[in-house]
Structure formats: structure tokens, C-alpha cells
Motif scaffolding. Sequence first.
Motif, PDB file in Angstrom:
ATOM      1  N   GLU A   1      51.006  49.932  46.386  1.00 12.62           N
ATOM      2  CA  GLU A   1      49.674  49.605  46.900  1.00 12.62           C
ATOM      3  C   GLU A   1      49.003  48.664  45.918  1.00 12.62           C
ATOM      4  OE1 GLU A   1      45.332  51.632  47.903  1.00 12.62           O
ATOM      5  OE2 GLU A   1      47.107  52.914  47.688  1.00 12.62           O
ATOM      6  N   MET A   2      48.610  47.503  46.392  1.00 17.25           N
ATOM      7  CA  MET A   2      47.979  46.511  45.529  1.00 17.25           C
ATOM      8  C   MET A   2      46.464  46.698  45.512  1.00 17.25           C
ATOM      9  SD  MET A   2      50.571  45.134  44.313  1.00 17.25           S
ATOM     10  CE  MET A   2      49.787  43.839  43.359  1.00 17.25           C
ATOM     11  N   SER A   3      45.780  45.807  44.817  1.00 15.96           N
ATOM     12  CA  SER A   3      44.324  45.849  44.725  1.00 15.96           C
ATOM     13  C   SER A   3      43.691  45.665  46.113  1.00 15.96           C
ATOM     14  CB  SER A   3      43.842  44.740  43.790  1.00 15.96           C
ATOM     15  OG  SER A   3      42.455  44.559  43.896  1.00 15.96           O
ATOM     16  N   ASN A   4      42.568  46.337  46.340  1.00 13.19           N
ATOM     17  CA  ASN A   4      41.849  46.159  47.614  1.00 13.19           C
ATOM     18  C   ASN A   4      40.704  45.148  47.483  1.00 13.19           C
ATOM     19  OD1 ASN A   4      39.968  47.612  46.175  1.00 13.19           O
ATOM     20  ND2 ASN A   4      39.690  49.223  47.710  1.00 13.19           N
ATOM     21  N   VAL A   5      40.756  44.312  46.459  1.00 17.14           N
ATOM     22  CA  VAL A   5      39.719  43.277  46.268  1.00 17.14           C
ATOM     23  C   VAL A   5      39.846  42.222  47.370  1.00 17.14           C
ATOM     24  CG1 VAL A   5      38.898  41.440  44.766  1.00 17.14           C
ATOM     25  CG2 VAL A   5      39.598  43.639  43.788  1.00 17.14           C
ATOM     26  N   ASP A   6      38.732  41.950  48.069  1.00 23.80           N
ATOM     27  CA  ASP A   6      38.661  40.902  49.095  1.00 23.80           C
ATOM     28  C   ASP A   6      38.024  39.677  48.446  1.00 23.80           C
ATOM     29  OD1 ASP A   6      38.150  39.211  51.206  1.00 23.80           O
ATOM     30  OD2 ASP A   6      37.376  40.779  52.528  1.00 23.80           O
ATOM     31  N   LEU A   7      38.826  38.652  48.163  1.00 20.38           N
ATOM     32  CA  LEU A   7      38.312  37.490  47.444  1.00 20.38           C
ATOM     33  C   LEU A   7      37.204  36.775  48.210  1.00 20.38           C
ATOM     34  CD1 LEU A   7      41.430  35.830  45.790  1.00 20.38           C
ATOM     35  CD2 LEU A   7      39.490  36.907  44.659  1.00 20.38           C
TER      36      LEU A   7
END
Length: 490
Positions: free
Chosen positions: A448-454
Motif C-alpha cells: 500500500e503506497m501513500s494516499n497523498v493526492d498531489l
Amino acid sequence: MMRSLYSGVSGLRVHQTKMDVIGNNIANVNTVGFKASSVNFSDIYYQTLQSATGPNETTGAGGQNAMQIGLGSSVASIVASITQTGGSQRTDNPYDVMISGDSFFIVNSGGTNYFTKAGDFLPDENGTLTTSSGAVVMGWQPDPADPTTILKDTVSPLRVMSPENLFSEPEATTEANISGNIDPQDKNIVSSGSGEFVSISFYDSIGQEYTAKFKVLQTTTSTSVYNVTLSDITDKNGKSIFVTYDETNKKYIANAAIGTVKFGGQTLPDIADSNVDPDTGEITWPASTGTNTMSFNASGKFIGIDDSATAPTASADDTKSLGLSIGVTGNNPFKDVNVDFSTITQYGASGTTSIEGDNGTTDGKKGGRKAGTMTGIGIDESGKIYGKYDNGDSKLLGQIAVASFSNPSGLEAVGNNMFAETLNSGSFDGIGHDVTSDGGGMTTGVLEMSNVDLSAQFTDMITTQRGFQANSRVITTSDTLLEELINLKR
């Protein structure tokens, strides 16, 4: 006028804090299991210039609202979006695990349990499953009373590659089969021939492999009746177990450690030194005692095999197989092997007999195996960890336990992709639960990667910049007003 200055300063501070959070989110856009945070502002204490009043029927005056001047803003909360799942990254690494659902892996660092969504695990030097930052992955161990099941007790370190797990125990063979077709016209198998030879491989209780060689020969009384005898037993190097090499005298001699060897009704005769060629180890067998007889009906179907000279005439459960037993002086590593002949047929074909042996029953059990060396591990959907071995064995090594919280957003980030429980998150009971119990699951070879929405972060960055810029203008404008006030007197 001073109030506007301080309000502007507080505005700069909260927007700088928000920018700090945005910067941290963007810095961790590729961090495994990272959860983005967001900042919320709130206004603060107000100075009341006039309190609210109600209508007065006596004077006819109407009600007035309160007159208040705010004193700026403050940070109300910084909230991590813990329940929002990040993207999936395929790694094909069997130690990488991703949780679907709201549960957390349980890890221990410095004697304290923490929680994480980052499933990039690796075994350390001691074979313990750890995170990339060195925290120990926690879970449940196999039940000592039944190693095929898990004992769901207080979580403990998962030492999946500890020395005792690197090898799989051997298992002695107790069942074997001889199958195929006997052609009664085969010149080797007729009573005047040399006989048809067939062998089975089997293991003793310490995992050593041996081969038992049998001879099948038609009797002189009937073309559908055959004598089955044991001709030799050899080790994995092809040397007879009835012979050993005398290092002192540099010659082969009879192996005194081998006791009575029986196959059905046949007892192999004792081998003396005089029966062994001292240079090659070849055996001259004394006259054999006992007979085993196998028979077929007129249709070529198996009737039975008996440990006597009398051919079976009716098929029964106890006439399908013969037992092979090997006596040894001292601790005997051999177990009795039941050799099943019931699948052999006697159909005329090309004049060639084709029979072969294998260890194990038709369902693959009781065939024995050598000691196994671990070749890898596998983790199933429920988090159970299985060791895989080169002897075909699979052994349960443990299970990854998970934890859930009533308010996961209340967890405190402590760095290294880990969270600690707080008074507002709910507590961990020390045991955890099976990930499948709440509809979740684990997937190996995926992280599971980062959930950051650029896109959202850059938008917040623009609005934060404008807010900071506007508050700075409040300060400079208030300063200009103060300057004008001071300039009233020249």
C-alpha cells in the motif's frame, strides 16, 4: 489598529503551519503506507464592544446585535486521513504484504507495540520478520498441541526463519504401490525366464532413501499365478544394506547390524561374510525361505496376493498387499511398509511386461519423505505464514495478527511509518484479531503506497499561499495606518 496587526500575525502563523503539513505530505508522496494530513483553522477569542440587547416595548427601542472584534485565527486540528487507502504497488516480493480494510499490522519497537500500514517486511539475521525500519512484526504462533492450527494468544515476534523452521522433519514410508500390466507371454516372466524386476523407493524415519527390489516370476503350475520375492534392498548410492565396507581390512563384509528382513511370508536368509565378494560387495544369496503368490482371474484382473505358496482364489482386503519389515540392531529407523499390488493387471499385449513401483498411496499420503530444506515462504489471505520445503512439505509457521481501533484518526504518528495508540484512538488488547474477521484480507507481493493526492495538495498550496499573502497585506496596511497616525504631528 493594533488588533489588526496581531490578527495578521496569527493568520501568518496558521498558514505557515498548513504549509508545513502540505510540505510533509508532498515529501512523503512515495512513502509506503503514508497517510496524508490536513489542517483545519478556527477563529479565537473575540473582544466584545457592545453586548446584544433585546427589544424594549416600553421605550420602543429595537434589539441590537452584539458588536465583537475577532483577534485572529488558530489551528483547530491536524487530522491524518488514516482510513483512506493508498494505491497498490506490485512488487512480487513474497515478504511484501498489503492489508485491505481498516486494520493495522502490529509491530514492536523497543518493547512497545505500534501499528502500521506499511507491509514491506524482511527477515533479519535471526529469521524474525521485521519492518524496513527494524521493528518486529507481531502475530500468533502454531499451537504446540496441534502444529497445523494457530493459537490465538498474546501477540509475539514471528520468527518464521528460525533454525528449527529452516528444515522439515523427514517421514518414514508406510505405504507403497506396484502397478502396471503383466503380459503372460513375456519371455522374461514365464517360469523358464529370469523374472521381471520392479523396485520401490522408500524412506526411513531419519529421511534416508532406500530402494527395495522385487522379482516377479510365473509359476510352473499356472500362467496366471506368479511368485513375488524380495531380491535386495539398496541405499541411495546403490549399495546393498546387507553389506558394509570394513575400513580396517579394506574389504566388503556382511552388515551385522541388519537383523531379520521379511517380505510377506518370505524371510530373507542371513548373509555371512562368505556370501559377500570382498572386492565388489556382490552378494551370493543363500536359498530363500518362504513364498509369496499372486494370482489373476481368466479376465486378467487381480485376485489377490498371499504370503504362502497357495494362490489366492477370492479377492479380499487382506490379499491386496504384503508387508515389508527390516530388523536393525539397536534403534530401528525403519517402519513396516505395506506394498499394494491390487492395481496390477494381466492382459496380453505386445509380449512385454510393464510394471513399476512408487512410494505413497493413491491420495499421496504415507509415502514418506526426506528431510526438507526451506525454499521459501508463502502468506495466505488470512495472514498465515507457511514454509515451503524441497521435499514437498509445507509447514505452518505462524500468523500475522492485526489490530483495529474505534477511532483510527486518533492514533499518533511516531515516525518510521508507525502509529501509537492514544486516549482518543481506543486501546489495543494485546491479542489482536484475524484480518478476515472484519471482511479484510492480505495480499502478498503488493504494497500500500501513500494516499497523498498531489492535485489536492497543489490546490491547497495555492490557497495557503494566497491566505499567507493576504495576512501579510493586513500587517503592512496596518503599519501604514499607524505611520499616518504618527505623521499627524510634524
